[in-house]
Scaffold this motif. Structure first.
Motif, PDB file in Angstrom:
ATOM      1  N   ARG A 140       0.863  -1.181   0.000  1.00  0.00           N
ATOM      2  CA  ARG A 140       0.000   0.000   0.000  1.00  0.00           C
ATOM      3  C   ARG A 140       0.911   1.247   0.000  1.00  0.00           C
ATOM      4  O   ARG A 140       2.051   1.200   0.451  1.00  0.00           O
ATOM      5  N   HIS A 141       0.370   2.350  -0.515  1.00  0.00           N
ATOM      6  CA  HIS A 141       1.151   3.591  -0.505  1.00  0.00           C
ATOM      7  C   HIS A 141       1.014   4.263   0.844  1.00  0.00           C
ATOM      8  O   HIS A 141       0.082   3.994   1.599  1.00  0.00           O
ATOM      9  N   LYS A 142       1.950   5.175   1.125  1.00  0.00           N
ATOM     10  CA  LYS A 142       1.897   5.923   2.393  1.00  0.00           C
ATOM     11  C   LYS A 142       2.458   7.311   2.109  1.00  0.00           C
ATOM     12  O   LYS A 142       3.494   7.436   1.437  1.00  0.00           O
ATOM     13  N   ALA A 143       1.766   8.344   2.603  1.00  0.00           N
ATOM     14  CA  ALA A 143       2.263   9.719   2.404  1.00  0.00           C
ATOM     15  C   ALA A 143       3.604   9.868   3.107  1.00  0.00           C
ATOM     16  O   ALA A 143       3.668   9.850   4.335  1.00  0.00           O
ATOM     17  N   CYS A 144       4.672   9.994   2.319  1.00  0.00           N
ATOM     18  CA  CYS A 144       6.023  10.030   2.889  1.00  0.00           C
ATOM     19  C   CYS A 144       6.982  10.501   1.795  1.00  0.00           C
ATOM     20  O   CYS A 144       6.727  10.271   0.610  1.00  0.00           O
ATOM     21  N   SER A 145       8.075  11.147   2.186  1.00  0.00           N
ATOM     22  CA  SER A 145       9.079  11.531   1.183  1.00  0.00           C
ATOM     23  C   SER A 145       9.992  10.358   0.829  1.00  0.00           C
ATOM     24  O   SER A 145      10.855  10.464  -0.030  1.00  0.00           O
ATOM     25  N   GLU A 146       9.851   9.252   1.547  1.00  0.00           N
ATOM     26  CA  GLU A 146      10.433   7.957   1.171  1.00  0.00           C
ATOM     27  C   GLU A 146      11.954   7.957   1.170  1.00  0.00           C
ATOM     28  O   GLU A 146      12.610   7.285   0.376  1.00  0.00           O
ATOM     29  N   TYR A 147      12.486   8.739   2.071  1.00  0.00           N
ATOM     30  CA  TYR A 147      13.923   8.835   2.255  1.00  0.00           C
ATOM     31  C   TYR A 147      14.251   8.160   3.576  1.00  0.00           C
ATOM     32  O   TYR A 147      13.675   8.503   4.611  1.00  0.00           O
ATOM     33  N   HIS A 168      17.419   3.601  -4.075  1.00  0.00           N
ATOM     34  CA  HIS A 168      18.369   4.542  -4.658  1.00  0.00           C
ATOM     35  C   HIS A 168      19.295   5.052  -3.553  1.00  0.00           C
ATOM     36  O   HIS A 168      18.836   5.559  -2.529  1.00  0.00           O
ATOM     37  N   ARG A 169      20.601   4.916  -3.769  1.00  0.00           N
ATOM     38  CA  ARG A 169      21.575   5.350  -2.750  1.00  0.00           C
ATOM     39  C   ARG A 169      21.808   6.848  -2.858  1.00  0.00           C
ATOM     40  O   ARG A 169      22.072   7.363  -3.948  1.00  0.00           O
ATOM     41  N   MET A 170      21.689   7.558  -1.727  1.00  0.00           N
ATOM     42  CA  MET A 170      21.947   9.010  -1.718  1.00  0.00           C
ATOM     43  C   MET A 170      23.083   9.297  -0.743  1.00  0.00           C
ATOM     44  O   MET A 170      22.920   9.108   0.453  1.00  0.00           O
ATOM     45  N   GLU A 171      24.207   9.758  -1.276  1.00  0.00           N
ATOM     46  CA  GLU A 171      25.350  10.016  -0.388  1.00  0.00           C
ATOM     47  C   GLU A 171      25.243  11.371   0.290  1.00  0.00           C
ATOM     48  O   GLU A 171      26.024  11.681   1.176  1.00  0.00           O
ATOM     49  N   LEU A 179      18.852   6.075   1.734  1.00  0.00           N
ATOM     50  CA  LEU A 179      18.236   5.283   0.668  1.00  0.00           C
ATOM     51  C   LEU A 179      16.882   5.880   0.298  1.00  0.00           C
ATOM     52  O   LEU A 179      16.159   6.373   1.165  1.00  0.00           O
ATOM     53  N   GLY A 180      16.558   5.809  -0.984  1.00  0.00           N
ATOM     54  CA  GLY A 180      15.231   6.205  -1.448  1.00  0.00           C
ATOM     55  C   GLY A 180      14.509   4.972  -1.962  1.00  0.00           C
ATOM     56  O   GLY A 180      14.962   4.332  -2.914  1.00  0.00           O
ATOM     57  N   LEU A 181      13.431   4.594  -1.308  1.00  0.00           N
ATOM     58  CA  LEU A 181      12.636   3.438  -1.750  1.00  0.00           C
ATOM     59  C   LEU A 181      11.182   3.727  -1.404  1.00  0.00           C
ATOM     60  O   LEU A 181      10.884   4.166  -0.288  1.00  0.00           O
ATOM     61  N   SER A 182      10.293   3.473  -2.378  1.00  0.00           N
ATOM     62  CA  SER A 182       8.877   3.781  -2.108  1.00  0.00           C
ATOM     63  C   SER A 182       8.389   2.989  -0.901  1.00  0.00           C
ATOM     64  O   SER A 182       8.813   1.844  -0.675  1.00  0.00           O
ATOM     65  N   ARG A 183       7.486   3.579  -0.147  1.00  0.00           N
ATOM     66  CA  ARG A 183       6.907   2.873   1.000  1.00  0.00           C
ATOM     67  C   ARG A 183       6.057   1.698   0.519  1.00  0.00           C
ATOM     68  O   ARG A 183       5.832   0.748   1.269  1.00  0.00           O
ATOM     69  N   TYR A 184       5.603   1.767  -0.727  1.00  0.00           N
ATOM     70  CA  TYR A 184       4.871   0.671  -1.333  1.00  0.00           C
ATOM     71  C   TYR A 184       5.722  -0.593  -1.273  1.00  0.00           C
ATOM     72  O   TYR A 184       5.254  -1.671  -0.929  1.00  0.00           O
ATOM     73  N   LEU A 206      13.975   7.503  -6.184  1.00  0.00           N
ATOM     74  CA  LEU A 206      13.552   6.185  -5.695  1.00  0.00           C
ATOM     75  C   LEU A 206      13.922   5.110  -6.708  1.00  0.00           C
ATOM     76  O   LEU A 206      14.703   5.362  -7.647  1.00  0.00           O
ATOM     77  N   GLU A 207      13.299   3.951  -6.584  1.00  0.00           N
ATOM     78  CA  GLU A 207      13.514   2.846  -7.515  1.00  0.00           C
ATOM     79  C   GLU A 207      12.873   3.140  -8.877  1.00  0.00           C
ATOM     80  O   GLU A 207      11.979   3.988  -8.978  1.00  0.00           O
ATOM     81  N   ASP A 208      13.330   2.433  -9.896  1.00  0.00           N
ATOM     82  CA  ASP A 208      12.690   2.412 -11.222  1.00  0.00           C
ATOM     83  C   ASP A 208      12.507   3.796 -11.839  1.00  0.00           C
ATOM     84  O   ASP A 208      11.504   4.047 -12.524  1.00  0.00           O
ATOM     85  N   GLY A 209      13.436   4.712 -11.588  1.00  0.00           N
ATOM     86  CA  GLY A 209      13.365   6.034 -12.215  1.00  0.00           C
ATOM     87  C   GLY A 209      12.310   6.943 -11.635  1.00  0.00           C
ATOM     88  O   GLY A 209      12.029   8.008 -12.191  1.00  0.00           O
ATOM     89  N   LEU A 210      11.710   6.552 -10.520  1.00  0.00           N
ATOM     90  CA  LEU A 210      10.715   7.419  -9.879  1.00  0.00           C
ATOM     91  C   LEU A 210      11.412   8.422  -8.954  1.00  0.00           C
ATOM     92  O   LEU A 210      12.483   8.147  -8.423  1.00  0.00           O
ATOM     93  N   THR A 211      10.769   9.565  -8.770  1.00  0.00           N
ATOM     94  CA  THR A 211      11.234  10.530  -7.770  1.00  0.00           C
ATOM     95  C   THR A 211      10.058  10.890  -6.880  1.00  0.00           C
ATOM     96  O   THR A 211       8.955  11.139  -7.383  1.00  0.00           O
ATOM     97  N   ASP A 212      10.310  10.893  -5.580  1.00  0.00           N
ATOM     98  CA  ASP A 212       9.290  11.366  -4.642  1.00  0.00           C
ATOM     99  C   ASP A 212       9.410  12.879  -4.559  1.00  0.00           C
ATOM    100  O   ASP A 212      10.489  13.414  -4.299  1.00  0.00           O
TER     101      ASP A 212
END
Ligand SMILES: Cc1cc2nc3c(=O)[nH]c(=O)nc-3n(C[C@H](O)[C@H](O)[C@H](O)COP(=O)(O)OP(=O)(O)OC[C@H]3O[C@@H](n4cnc5c(N)ncnc54)[C@H](O)[C@@H]3O)c2cc1C
Length: 420
Positions: A59-66, A90-93, A119-124, A233-239
């Motif tokens: 399920r989705h969740k309102a979040c910046s997913e960082y 997605h790794r963010m240094e 890390l950036g990963l959707s909450r989904y 995030l994953e798969d070319g998505l950006t939150d």
């Protein structure tokens, strides 16, 4: 003898009411990061755990997913490090912070301590992975199970009332963990919700494709009407997130969509990055976001994650705090269950551990909130952090939760930050 009568046990301030036998040792309400991690750790310690969530996963969740750097470490510690990377995290240094007047500061995690990254990963995906981890640990999970009330016997929490499917059920346990997030039913039913007058902000988020100019970092843009956050995030998505005054969101003229897009377009650098991008899916929001529970433990219950407290997403530690809170709660809960005493007194070490773990960082977050709410101050400190690299690295480590927060509260640090 009345089976519900309360008895006194030696060593405990008072013992749990003698009710009908419990169905489970622990009920965890909520399958977000806090609930899944607590349930996993308790099941691994040998306890019989039921987790209830009203949603159906993924399920989705309102979040910046960082997930901040130490949150990423906690995910590895929980045993989902590989799964998170396989899911495309997605790794963010670093995070690049833009102040309203154009100053910039790079919160360089890897520069603060080599190897550190957010890390950036959707909450989904993330929350589903964590729930699967709980199942693998032996947790019994019921989805679409909406907890409506907390079951009490003479002040003790002894279970929950939940609607599972369309059937109302009473489920008993020796310990209830409220991990049901920002609008926690457990906190509310126990009368522990404390209103926070400030900050009162609403967070709105959406996923975009083809956002340009983000590689190994995320970005925060502070403006006069709020702030925006961009996290790859994953798969070319950006939150993409917009955080604005809750009253302004409530009093808007047009649609939420219009408010969101116009708010982002008013920040020129964000507008540029979104110019060729396309929104995927709807806009999710929560507001006002800041809240806290007056107590995080009591007779028969514990609170973790947002159910216990949440301030603001700017400093990005919500997921970290949920995972860390689980780490602090599980050993205390396990010891209490083994001793047959889940009284407030037996669970008090959790409160103490939270205070030790979170208080100093919370103070840093309050100071950052003051900066974010004052454009002149934000410009000033951003410039200082950019020019005084050692200060910037200290703050990056504190915000990433891998350096003690006290480092950013020391008089020497604050004096150098504020000195012209
Ligand atoms: C706009 C916004 C942006 C944010 N950005 C970030 C960020 O970038 N990084 C970060 O670390 N944190 C961020 N946060 C905070 C972060 O989302 C939370 O701190 C985190 O999700 C807390 O996890 P949790 O497990 O406590 O609760 P949640 O993740 O909220 O999970 C609670 C679960 O409980 C379930 N539930 C709720 N009520 C019931 C009920 N009555 N019965 C059964 N189940 C129930 C829900 O379905 C949900 O699955 C942000 C928050 C907001 C609002």
């Amino acid at each position: 003898m009345n089976p519900l009568s309360r008895t006194r046990a030696s060593g405990a301030s008072h013992s749990a009411p003698r009710t009908a036998s419990s169905d489970y040792e622990v009920i965890v309400v909520g399958g977000g990061p806090g609930g899944s991690a607590t349930a996993t750790l308790l099941a691994e310690a040998g306890h019989r755990v039921l987790l209830l969530d009203k949603a159906s996963f993924p399920r989705h969740k309102a979040c910046s997913e960082y997930v901040n750097p130490d949150g990423a470490r906690l995910l590895r510690e929980l045993g989902v490090g590989d799964e998170v990377l396989d899911a495309g995290a997605h790794r963010m240094e670093a995070m690049l912070v833009h102040a309203p007047g154009g100053k910039r500061f790079l919160a360089d995690f890897a520069g603060s301590e080599p190897g550190r990254a957010a890390l950036g990963l959707s909450r989904y995906k993330l929350d589903h992975l964590l729930l699967q981890r709980a199942v693998a640990a032996g947790v019994e999970v019921r989805q679409r199970a909406h907890v409506r009330d907390v079951l009490r016997d003479r002040g003790w929490v002894v279970g929950v009332e939940a609607t599972v499917g369309s059937v109302r059920q009473t489920i008993r346990a020796r310990l209830v963990v409220g991990a049901d997030g920002h609008h926690s039913a457990v906190t509310r039913c126990l009368g522990l919700d404390a209103t926070m007058r400030w900050p009162r902000r609403t967070g709105l988020v959406a996923h975009y494709r083809r956002v340009t100019g983000l590689d190994d970092r995320g970005e925060m843009h502070v403006a006069r009407h709020g702030y925006a956050g961009l996290a790859p995030l994953e798969d070319g998505l950006t939150d993409v997130a917009l955080v604005a005054d809750a009253a302004a969101v409530a009093a808007r003229d047009g649609t939420l969509e219009h408010f969101f897009e116009e708010g982002l377009a008013r920040i020129p650098e964000v507008e540029t990055k979104l110019s060729g991008a396309e929104r995927v899916g709807g806009i999710r929001g929560i507001g006002p976001m800041a809240h806290r529970a007056r107590r995080v433990a009591g007779d028969g219950f514990l609170l973790v994650g947002d159910a216990a407290s949440f301030l603001d997403p700017f400093t990005g530690e919500g997921i970290y705090e949920a995972l860390r809170g689980a780490r602090l709660a599980a050993p205390v809960a396990s010891a209490a269950l083994r001793a047959g005493d889940t009284s407030a007194r037996a669970l008090a070490p959790y409160r103490v551990a939270r205070r030790r773990a979170f208080t100093a960082k919370r103070q840093v977050c309050w100071i950052v909130q003051l900066f974010v709410h004052s454009p002149i101050l934000m410009d000033y400190v951003t410039d200082r952090l950019d020019r005084r690299t050692d200060l910037g690295r200290t703050l990056a480590g504190v915000l990433g939760d891998f350096r003690p927060a006290q480092q950013a509260l020391s008089p020497a640090f604050l004096a150098r930050l504020l000195r012209p």
